[in-house]
Every structure is written in structure tokens, then in C-alpha cells.
Design an enzyme around this catalytic site. Structure first.
Site, PDB file in Angstrom:
ATOM      1  N   ARG A 122       0.959  -1.263   0.080  1.00 27.43           N
ATOM      2  CA  ARG A 122       0.167  -0.088   0.137  1.00 27.43           C
ATOM      3  C   ARG A 122       1.020   1.316   0.065  1.00 27.43           C
ATOM      4  O   ARG A 122       1.906   1.287   0.598  1.00 27.43           O
ATOM      5  CB  ARG A 122      -1.120   0.069   1.118  1.00 27.43           C
ATOM      6  CG  ARG A 122      -1.926  -1.095   0.921  1.00 27.43           C
ATOM      7  CD  ARG A 122      -2.779  -1.292   2.155  1.00 27.43           C
ATOM      8  NE  ARG A 122      -4.046  -0.152   2.288  1.00 27.43           N
ATOM      9  CZ  ARG A 122      -4.605  -0.268   3.124  1.00 27.43           C
ATOM     10  NH1 ARG A 122      -4.741  -0.974   4.263  1.00 27.43           N
ATOM     11  NH2 ARG A 122      -5.418   1.224   3.096  1.00 27.43           N
ATOM     12  N   GLN A 167      -6.558   9.221   6.790  1.00 23.51           N
ATOM     13  CA  GLN A 167      -5.361   8.626   7.325  1.00 23.51           C
ATOM     14  C   GLN A 167      -4.308   9.692   6.884  1.00 23.51           C
ATOM     15  O   GLN A 167      -3.381   9.933   7.957  1.00 23.51           O
ATOM     16  CB  GLN A 167      -5.046   7.438   6.653  1.00 23.51           C
ATOM     17  CG  GLN A 167      -5.854   6.239   7.270  1.00 23.51           C
ATOM     18  CD  GLN A 167      -5.723   4.906   6.437  1.00 23.51           C
ATOM     19  OE1 GLN A 167      -4.703   4.675   5.846  1.00 23.51           O
ATOM     20  NE2 GLN A 167      -6.389   3.904   7.156  1.00 23.51           N
ATOM     21  N   ASP A 314     -15.322   2.629   2.988  1.00 24.40           N
ATOM     22  CA  ASP A 314     -15.341   1.188   3.518  1.00 24.40           C
ATOM     23  C   ASP A 314     -16.509   0.429   3.245  1.00 24.40           C
ATOM     24  O   ASP A 314     -16.473  -0.869   3.353  1.00 24.40           O
ATOM     25  CB  ASP A 314     -14.917   0.914   5.142  1.00 24.40           C
ATOM     26  CG  ASP A 314     -13.429   1.621   5.486  1.00 24.40           C
ATOM     27  OD1 ASP A 314     -12.841   1.930   4.393  1.00 24.40           O
ATOM     28  OD2 ASP A 314     -13.053   2.115   6.285  1.00 24.40           O
ATOM     29  N   LYS A 341      -6.789  -0.331  -1.100  1.00 23.13           N
ATOM     30  CA  LYS A 341      -7.167  -0.610   0.319  1.00 23.13           C
ATOM     31  C   LYS A 341      -6.466  -2.096   0.502  1.00 23.13           C
ATOM     32  O   LYS A 341      -5.478  -2.493  -0.126  1.00 23.13           O
ATOM     33  CB  LYS A 341      -8.513  -0.757   0.271  1.00 23.13           C
ATOM     34  CG  LYS A 341      -9.351   0.556   0.466  1.00 23.13           C
ATOM     35  CD  LYS A 341      -8.981   1.539   1.364  1.00 23.13           C
ATOM     36  CE  LYS A 341      -9.650   2.793   1.294  1.00 23.13           C
ATOM     37  NZ  LYS A 341      -9.109   3.802   2.435  1.00 23.13           N
TER      38      LYS A 341
HETATM   39  C1  S3P Z   1      -9.480   5.381   8.244  1.00 21.65           C
HETATM   40  C2  S3P Z   1      -9.600   6.044   6.887  1.00 21.65           C
HETATM   41  C3  S3P Z   1      -9.904   5.421   5.769  1.00 21.65           C
HETATM   42  C4  S3P Z   1     -10.556   4.203   5.646  1.00 21.65           C
HETATM   43  C5  S3P Z   1     -10.035   3.357   6.720  1.00 21.65           C
HETATM   44  C6  S3P Z   1      -9.769   3.788   8.020  1.00 21.65           C
HETATM   45  C7  S3P Z   1      -8.984   6.012   9.433  1.00 21.65           C
HETATM   46  O1  S3P Z   1      -8.657   5.210   4.897  1.00 21.65           O
HETATM   47  O2  S3P Z   1     -10.739   3.441   4.618  1.00 21.65           O
HETATM   48  O3  S3P Z   1     -10.254   1.949   6.913  1.00 21.65           O
HETATM   49  O4  S3P Z   1      -9.216   5.396  10.499  1.00 21.65           O
HETATM   50  O5  S3P Z   1      -8.620   7.212   9.298  1.00 21.65           O
HETATM   51  P1  S3P Z   1      -8.643   6.758   4.059  1.00 21.65           P
HETATM   52  O6  S3P Z   1      -8.522   7.733   4.784  1.00 21.65           O
HETATM   53  O7  S3P Z   1      -6.931   6.487   3.677  1.00 21.65           O
HETATM   54  O8  S3P Z   1      -9.523   6.683   2.957  1.00 21.65           O
END
Ligand code: S3P
Length: 434
Positions: A122, A167, A314, A341
């Protein structure tokens, strides 16, 4: 290989409390660790991903005790983490990896991060590059894990995010609270805001402007431990919302589900498609929660574009399943993030749904699905592709079919929902899954 249930004739019934929210459980450990004093988490998600976070912070010198779903963290403060003697194992968890990068970039010691095969594929430059603009020294391997972080003093940043990713945003916020001056982050689209809300509850000063995409982060907050009950995970409740919608004669109550507006895209989509979900007992203190009562419904097709994606990111494999039972052609676009993902979720959904004879076509950034075409099972051996959410989506699909299907890689549910098959058995008339 797990045997999946075949067609459910009596519907889903009763009440279910799904496990704690994954995003909030991760953050509870991380923010508790860098606060002063004790943080207690109730209804913590005891799944593999959050346990990766818990172990990593223990390795960084934070005393953490867990008794079932209750976790006590003796916070060491923003500058009190200690170098780990061993590399930190991120397991399968993208959230652990990206958030911890932002935090460790500003500490005064070095760290090494590694992960499993899926996580090691990733993209990590989306985090390491903006962090480098803040003065961080992070060495990734061809853009991936393993990563070496040489902790540094960080400076503030004004930065426009290139991907709509909570994230990445959270990593930058965790770096920005360690910087010398206030930072401004501008999101591409609003994404889940747990980091901002929760860090403020611990004492930080992070402001989201009226445009919902501009975030001002004040540095060097005094963070103090809190007592926090983690809401049920909307992303886990989603499997049952979809199952009860699609299986005739269902009526199911999901208790105490987190309904933060940055996470409820599935509820809006379900309503637009003709789904029946009623909210009860809403509680808006802190992270909002509600009971969700869902009943079976006939569905209309839907079109979904980029703006709607972050709030349902998700749940998109489940939206594809809803579309596969809606009366017409649905189109989901702007969802290219699904390709990075736990697996390439666009390719995995198309491959597995095609085994069930679902009329689905792959787009570079989504799917086109003709739900009016009847399904006809072509292959009975399905595969989770090692991805928890693909595995659980296929288990829900099997409830709609006469054929007995099998699921390879069913153990992937342990990443976010170890009790999934038991919970599914408890609201159906299935005795147990073997
Ligand atoms: C998450 C953000 C999402 C999500 C992941 C959890 C988080 O990812 O898909 O399961 O806890 O910040 P992205 O922000 O990279 O899309």
C-alpha cells in the site's frame, strides 16, 4: 475454507450490538499514549488491527493494560515516547502505519515500521512526502513499507492534500501538533473527522472552518487523558444494514452505532435507494450514536460520484451488493481509492461478484452494475482476497442464494470483526458457521 449459509427464508431479526469503532479505537490508544495521565477506553475493538496499535505503543514505552474491551493507558505525554528496541509491526493496519508515521516523525528517536504482505503493497509516499515538507526524515522502500523514521524537530506547514484521505490528514495533524507554529491543512473533500474531534477532547486546539475542508492546527497542546466509550462501528453495522435490507421479512435493531456525519454515507445511499432505516435514541454528546432499526425493502438503482465517496469508502463493496439487487443500472465512480485498500477492492468485487453471475462491469474508478439481471451462480468457491470487508460482503451475498457457497480466507474477518460469523448466526436461524 468456511461454508457460507445458503438462502435465508426467515429474515434477520432481533437486536445486535456491533463491536467498537475501529478508527476511534486506534485513535483512543494513540492519543491516550501521548496525553498526560490515564485514559480509559470502554468497548475498545479487540480485533487484530487495533491490537497492532496497542502493541506498537507498548513497544514505545507506554504502559497499557487490557481486560477484554476495557483498556487503560498511562499516558507519557507528547514528548515521552521511548525508542523501541525492535522494529514496530503494523500487521495489516494502514491506519496504524500512517498515523504513527506522523507521530514518530517528530519524536527525538528513530523507528522502523514493517507490515504484512498486503500492507507492504500500500502507498506510503502520500504520507512521507508531505511530512518531508515539515522537515521529517522518513525513508520508505519504493514508496512502501518497510519505513525508517529518523525523528526530527518539525516545522509548520500550509498544505493542500492531494488525496481525500483521513489517514493522511491525521498523520499531518499528529505531526503539526509537534511543530513550532500553527499549520493549515486543506482537504480535497471532507473525510472522517475523528482525529480533530478526539484530539480536541484530549485538550488540543484544532479548528475546522465553515468550508469543512480547511483545518487549522495549533501546536504543542497540553493533552490530558480521558474516559471514552467507543461507539459501535458503522462499518461493521453496515453488513447487517445491508443483509436486513436485502433478505425479505427482516427487521433488525443495531444498538449504539456511531453516526458521525462523516461516516454515514451508507445511510444516505440506502435511503435514496428506497431502504428502510429508522434512527432511535440518538445521543449527540461527543461522537454521536444511535440505534438503527432496519427492515427489508425493494431497491431502486443509484448513481454515486466522488463527492460522496469518503463518507462511505469502507462500505462500497456493500453498496455494490445493494446495487446488484436494485431494479436497474447503478453506477459508482470517483472511487479509485478502493484500488489501494487491503486489496484492490474494485478488482476483487468484480471478480467475486462475477462468480455469482452478477452483471457487473469494472471501471477505472468504480463499477457499473445491472441489478435487474438475475444472478446465476457460476462458481461456488469464493475468495476474500485476504480482505476482511470483501470476505464479510460475500458472506452477506450468500444469504441471497440457494446454492451452498464456500469462502476461502474467511479468517480475514479477524482484522476488524472477529465475532462476525457468530453475530450473523445470532440474528439469523443459522445454528453456527463451520
Ligand atoms: C480510516 C480512514 C480510511 C478508511 C480506513 C480507516 C481512518 O482510509 O478506509 O478503513 O481510521 O482514518 P483513508 O483515509 O486512507 O481513505
Amino acid at each position: 475454507m468456511k461454508k457460507l449459509s445458503d438462502k435465508l427464508k426467515t429474515g434477520l431479526h432481533g437486536e445486535l450490538s456491533v463491536p467498537g469503532d475501529k478508527s476511534i479505537s486506534h485513535r483512543g490508544i494513540m492519543f491516550g499514549a501521548v496525553s498526560e495521565g490515564r485514559t480509559t477506553l470502554h468497548h475498545f475493538l479487540t480485533a487484530e488491527d487495533c491490537l497492532s496499535t496497542l502493541k506498537a505503543f507498548q513497544q514505545l514505552g507506554v504502559p497499557i493494560k487490557r481486560d477484554g474491551e476495557t483498556v487503560e493507558i498511562e499516558g507519557v505525554g507528547l514528548h515521552g515516547l521511548k525508542q523501541s528496541g525492535n522494529p514496530l509491526d503494523m500487521g495489516n493496519s494502514g491506519t496504524t502505519t500512517r498515523l504513527i508515521m506522523g507521530l514518530l516523525a517528530g519524536q527525538n528517536f528513530d523507528s522502523t515500521l514493517f507490515g504484512d504482505d498486503s500492507l507492504s503493497k500500500r502507498p506510503m509516499k502520500r504520507v512521507s512526502e508531505p511530512l518531508a515538507e515539515m522537515g521529517a526524515d522518513i525513508c520508505v522502500t519504493d514508496g512502501h513499507l518497510p519505513a525508517r523514521i529518523h525523528g526530527q524537530k518539525l516545522h509548520a506547514i500550509d498544505y493542500q492534500l492531494k488525496v481525500a484521505s483521513a489517514q493522511v490528514k491525521s498523520a499531518l495533524i499528529l505531526a503539526a501538533i509537534q511543530a513550532d507554529q500553527p499549520s493549515t491543512l486543506i482537504e480535497k473533500l471532507p473525510t472522517r473527522n475523528h482525529t480533530e474531534k478526539m484530539l480536541n477532547a484530549f485538550g488540543a486546539n484544532i479548528q475546522t472552518m465553515a468550508d469543512n475542508v480547511t483545518i487549522k492546527v495549533n501546536p504543542q497542546p497540553k493533552l490530558t487523558g480521558i474516559d471514552l466509550t467507543v461507539p459501535g462501528d458503522m462499518s461493521s453495522a453496515a453488513f447487517f444494514l445491508v443483509a436486513a435490507t436485502l433478505v425479505p421479512n427482516s427487521k433488525l435493531t443495531l444498538k449504539n452505532v456511531g453516526v458521525n456525519e462523516t461516516r454515514t454515507g451508507l445511510l444516505s445511499i440506502l435511503k435514496r435507494m428506497g431502504g428502510k432505516v429508522i434512527e432511535r435514541h440518538r445521543n449527540d454528546s461527543g461522537e454521536p450514536t444511535a440505534d438503527l432499526v432496519v427492515s427489508s425493502a425493494e431497491l431502486k438503482p443509484i448513481e454515486i460520484g466522488a463527492e460522496e465517496i469518503p463518507a462511505v469508502i469502507d462500505e462500497l463493496p456493500l453498496v455494490a451488493l445493494l446495487a446488484a439487487k436494485a431494479n436497474g443500472i447503478s453506477k459508482i465512480t470517483g472511487a479509485g481509492e478502493l484500488r489501494v485498500k487491503e486489496t484492490d477492492r474494485i478488482a476483487a468485487v468484480v471478480q467475486e461478484f462475477s462468480k455469482l453471475g452478477i452483471a457487473i462491469r469494472e471501471l477505472p474508478d468504480g463499477f457499473v452494475i445491472d441489478g435487474a439481471k438475475p444472478w446465476h451462480v457460476e462458481k461456488t468457491k469464493l475468495d476474500s482476497h485476504g480482505d476482511h470487508r470483501i470476505g464479510m460482503t460475500l458472506a452477506i451475498a450468500s444469504l441471497l442464494l440457494d446454492e451452498q457457497l464456500q469462502l476461502n480466507g474467511a479468517e480475514s474477518v479477524n482484522i476488524s470483526y472477529p465475532e462476525f460469523f457468530d453475530d450473523l448466526a445470532s440474528v439469523t436461524n443459522i445454528e453456527s458457521y463451520s
